[in-house]
Design a protein around this motif. Structure first.
Motif, mmCIF file in Angstrom:
data_model
loop_
_atom_site.group_PDB
_atom_site.id
_atom_site.type_symbol
_atom_site.label_atom_id
_atom_site.label_comp_id
_atom_site.label_asym_id
_atom_site.label_seq_id
_atom_site.Cartn_x
_atom_site.Cartn_y
_atom_site.Cartn_z
ATOM 1 N N GLN A 88 9.358 7.959 13.636
ATOM 2 C CA GLN A 88 9.367 8.268 12.166
ATOM 3 C C GLN A 88 8.975 7.167 11.141
ATOM 4 O O GLN A 88 9.563 6.708 10.215
ATOM 5 C CB GLN A 88 10.539 8.739 11.837
ATOM 6 C CG GLN A 88 11.024 10.021 12.724
ATOM 7 C CD GLN A 88 12.655 10.425 12.459
ATOM 8 O OE1 GLN A 88 13.285 9.847 11.587
ATOM 9 N NE2 GLN A 88 13.054 11.167 12.855
ATOM 10 N N GLU A 90 6.779 5.450 8.525
ATOM 11 C CA GLU A 90 6.425 5.521 7.226
ATOM 12 C C GLU A 90 5.213 4.946 6.659
ATOM 13 O O GLU A 90 4.347 5.308 5.707
ATOM 14 C CB GLU A 90 7.389 5.384 6.136
ATOM 15 C CG GLU A 90 8.704 6.265 6.512
ATOM 16 C CD GLU A 90 8.741 7.881 5.900
ATOM 17 O OE1 GLU A 90 8.083 7.851 4.916
ATOM 18 O OE2 GLU A 90 9.559 8.543 6.427
ATOM 19 N N TYR A 91 4.792 4.013 7.515
ATOM 20 C CA TYR A 91 3.607 2.994 7.023
ATOM 21 C C TYR A 91 2.360 3.647 7.285
ATOM 22 O O TYR A 91 2.190 4.537 8.232
ATOM 23 C CB TYR A 91 3.595 1.764 7.782
ATOM 24 C CG TYR A 91 5.009 0.821 7.486
ATOM 25 C CD1 TYR A 91 5.198 0.489 6.168
ATOM 26 C CD2 TYR A 91 5.477 0.152 8.557
ATOM 27 C CE1 TYR A 91 6.231 -0.165 5.935
ATOM 28 C CE2 TYR A 91 6.705 -0.706 8.163
ATOM 29 C CZ TYR A 91 6.975 -0.848 6.741
ATOM 30 O OH TYR A 91 7.956 -1.790 6.657
#
Length: 120
Positions: A88, A90-91
């Motif tokens: 997961q 997010e970058y």
């Protein structure tokens, strides 16, 4: 460990040292997914950086970075997609190549940032 494995490990260790000196944060080394292996996963500012290390004792045949062919890129992208989804992340993701050439006992390092796109 076979001599070529020792050489590869030494090159990856030197690449990690170099990238850390540039402010990158190490997340994973030698991360595997199916047939793919990502040599190094790091964070650079707000990007997840997937790094392929290519090392040679000599560049007479080709530059080390030229060994990152279509098939290798495809496997790296597949593995990175899985890694991002599974963790997961997010970058944004960036693919770098660190080309290592060992001459005598010193390394010449060519860090190619954003070496290729995730779309082939």
């Amino acid at each position: 460990m076979a001599e070529h494995n020792d050489f590869g490990y030494e090159a990856e260790t030197e690449a990690v040292r170099y990238l850390k000196s540039k402010g990158y944060i190490l997340i994973e080394r030698n991360w595997r997914f199916r047939k793919a292996e990502i040599d190094i996963i790091m964070i650079d500012k707000e990007e997840l950086v997937v790094v392929e290390v290519k090392a040679r004792n000599s560049n007479s045949v080709m530059e080390p970075e030229d060994a990152v062919d279509y098939s290798k890129k495809r496997l790296m992208i597949l593995a990175a997609d899985y890694y991002v989804e599974n963790n997961q992340i997010e970058y944004d993701v960036r693919f770098d190549v660190v080309s290592m050439l060992k001459i005598d006992n010193s390394w010449q390092i060519n860090h190619i940032t954003d070496a290729f796109d995730a779309i082939l």
